[in-house]
Design an enzyme around this catalytic site. Sequence first.
Site, PDB file in Angstrom:
ATOM      1  N   ASN A   1       0.853  -1.187   0.000  1.00 14.32           N
ATOM      2  CA  ASN A   1       0.000   0.000   0.000  1.00 14.32           C
ATOM      3  C   ASN A   1       0.888   1.237   0.000  1.00 14.32           C
ATOM      4  OD1 ASN A   1      -1.825   2.021   0.518  1.00 14.32           O
ATOM      5  ND2 ASN A   1      -2.350   1.326   2.583  1.00 14.32           N
TER       6      ASN A   1
ATOM      7  N   LYS B   1      -0.029   4.300  -0.320  1.00  8.95           N
ATOM      8  CA  LYS B   1      -0.713   5.483   0.233  1.00  8.95           C
ATOM      9  C   LYS B   1      -0.484   6.684  -0.685  1.00  8.95           C
ATOM     10  CE  LYS B   1      -0.202   3.307   4.693  1.00  8.95           C
ATOM     11  NZ  LYS B   1      -0.179   3.427   6.143  1.00  8.95           N
TER      12      LYS B   1
ATOM     13  N   HIS C   1      -9.424   1.013   4.702  1.00 13.24           N
ATOM     14  CA  HIS C   1      -8.168   1.199   5.432  1.00 13.24           C
ATOM     15  C   HIS C   1      -8.436   2.123   6.629  1.00 13.24           C
ATOM     16  CE1 HIS C   1      -4.149   2.570   6.431  1.00 13.24           C
ATOM     17  NE2 HIS C   1      -3.732   1.457   5.859  1.00 13.24           N
TER      18      HIS C   1
ATOM     19  N   GLU D   1      -5.460  -5.189  10.433  1.00 14.37           N
ATOM     20  CA  GLU D   1      -4.459  -4.148  10.657  1.00 14.37           C
ATOM     21  C   GLU D   1      -4.776  -3.417  11.963  1.00 14.37           C
ATOM     22  OE1 GLU D   1      -2.341  -2.822   6.930  1.00 14.37           O
ATOM     23  OE2 GLU D   1      -4.227  -1.754   6.852  1.00 14.37           O
TER      24      GLU D   1
ATOM     25  N   GLY E   1       2.186   2.198  10.767  1.00 13.08           N
ATOM     26  CA  GLY E   1       3.109   3.329  10.644  1.00 13.08           C
ATOM     27  C   GLY E   1       3.803   3.722  11.940  1.00 13.08           C
TER      28      GLY E   1
ATOM     29  N   SER F   1       3.280  -2.069  10.290  1.00 10.96           N
ATOM     30  CA  SER F   1       4.733  -2.026  10.497  1.00 10.96           C
ATOM     31  C   SER F   1       5.446  -3.336  10.161  1.00 10.96           C
ATOM     32  CB  SER F   1       5.061  -1.592  11.930  1.00 10.96           C
ATOM     33  OG  SER F   1       4.573  -0.296  12.171  1.00 10.96           O
TER      34      SER F   1
HETATM   35  P1  PGA Z   1       2.767   0.280   7.629  1.00 12.06           P
HETATM   36  O1  PGA Z   1       1.329   0.470   6.931  1.00 12.06           O
HETATM   37  O2  PGA Z   1       3.351  -1.002   7.098  1.00 12.06           O
HETATM   38  O3  PGA Z   1       3.554   1.493   7.209  1.00 12.06           O
HETATM   39  O4  PGA Z   1       2.520   0.226   9.088  1.00 12.06           O
HETATM   40  C1  PGA Z   1       0.468  -0.610   6.729  1.00 12.06           C
HETATM   41  C2  PGA Z   1      -0.821  -0.126   6.147  1.00 12.06           C
HETATM   42  O5  PGA Z   1      -1.240   0.993   6.498  1.00 12.06           O
HETATM   43  O6  PGA Z   1      -1.462  -0.820   5.337  1.00 12.06           O
END
Ligand code: PGA
Length: 250
Positions: A9, A11, A95, A165, A171, A211
Site C-alpha cells: 500500500n 498510500k 483502510h 491491521e 506506521g 509495520s
Molecule cells: P505500515 O502500513 O506497514 O507502514 O505500518 C500498513 C498499512 O497501512 O497498510
Amino acid sequence: MRKVFIGGNWKSNGNLAFCKKHCEEVLNKISFDKTKTEVVVSPLSIHLSLVKDLIKNDIQVSAQNISLTKEGAFTGEISAIAMKDLGINWTILGHSERRTLYGECNETVANKVIRAEEQGLNSIACIGETKEQREKNETMKVIQAQLQAIKNVKPDWSKIVLAYEPVWAIGTGLTATPDQAQEVHNEIRAWLKKEISEKVANETRIIYGGSVSDTTAGDLIKKNDIDGFLIGGAALKPAFKKIVEDSKKI
Ligand code: PGA
C-alpha cells in the site's frame, strides 16, 4: 492450501520518477511462484496505469479506494466502473486512514465491497482495533462489528481478502507479535466458520498489516492463520522484495 497474499500500500506516496525506479529496480526483480503467491501493489490512482505498464512480471496492481457512487455527477470520485475500465482487478477498502480521516463507517466499507464486486473487482477489506479498544479488551467486539457489516451485504467471499491491521501498529514501528496477530487471525477465521461457512473460513486469506518489515515478516508468516501481509512503509523500499521472497508457507 491458501495462496500467500502480499499487498503493498503506497498510500499518498511516490511520484512519476519513483514509480519508474521502484518498478525497474525492485518490483521487476522479484521472483515468486504465482501458483503459490499473489503480489499486488497499490500506487496512487493517477499512477495506476503507469505502474501497470511498467511491471513486467506477475505482480498485480490495486486501487487504494473506490467511490460508493457509480458514473455521474460526483466530482473528484473514482468509481469501480472506471477502475475496471482501466484493467484494475483489486481495491483496498476500509483502510483505517479512510475510516478515521475520511469518516468511512462499517456500512460504507461494506457497501463499497459490493460496488467493487459488481464490477468484478476483488477487495482487500481492512479491519482492526485502535490502541484504546485493545486496552479495553474490545478487539474482537470491534472486529466482529466490522465483519458483520460485510456479512450484512451478502458479498461473494471468494473476492475478499481480509486485512487485519491493528491501528496502533500502522506506521508506528509497533508490529503485533506473531502470537498476538495469530490470536486475532484465528478468531477471525472462527467467526467466518460460525457466521458464514467452513469453506469460506478455510479459503479466505487473512493477512496482517502494521509495520511489517523484512525482519518481522519471516516469523509472522509461520503462523497458521497468517496468509500474508499488507505493507505500507516497507512497500516503498527494496525491503519489499525480501518480504515477498521470504513469505513462503512450508
Ligand atoms: P505500515 O502500513 O506497514 O507502514 O505500518 C500498513 C498499512 O497501512 O497498510
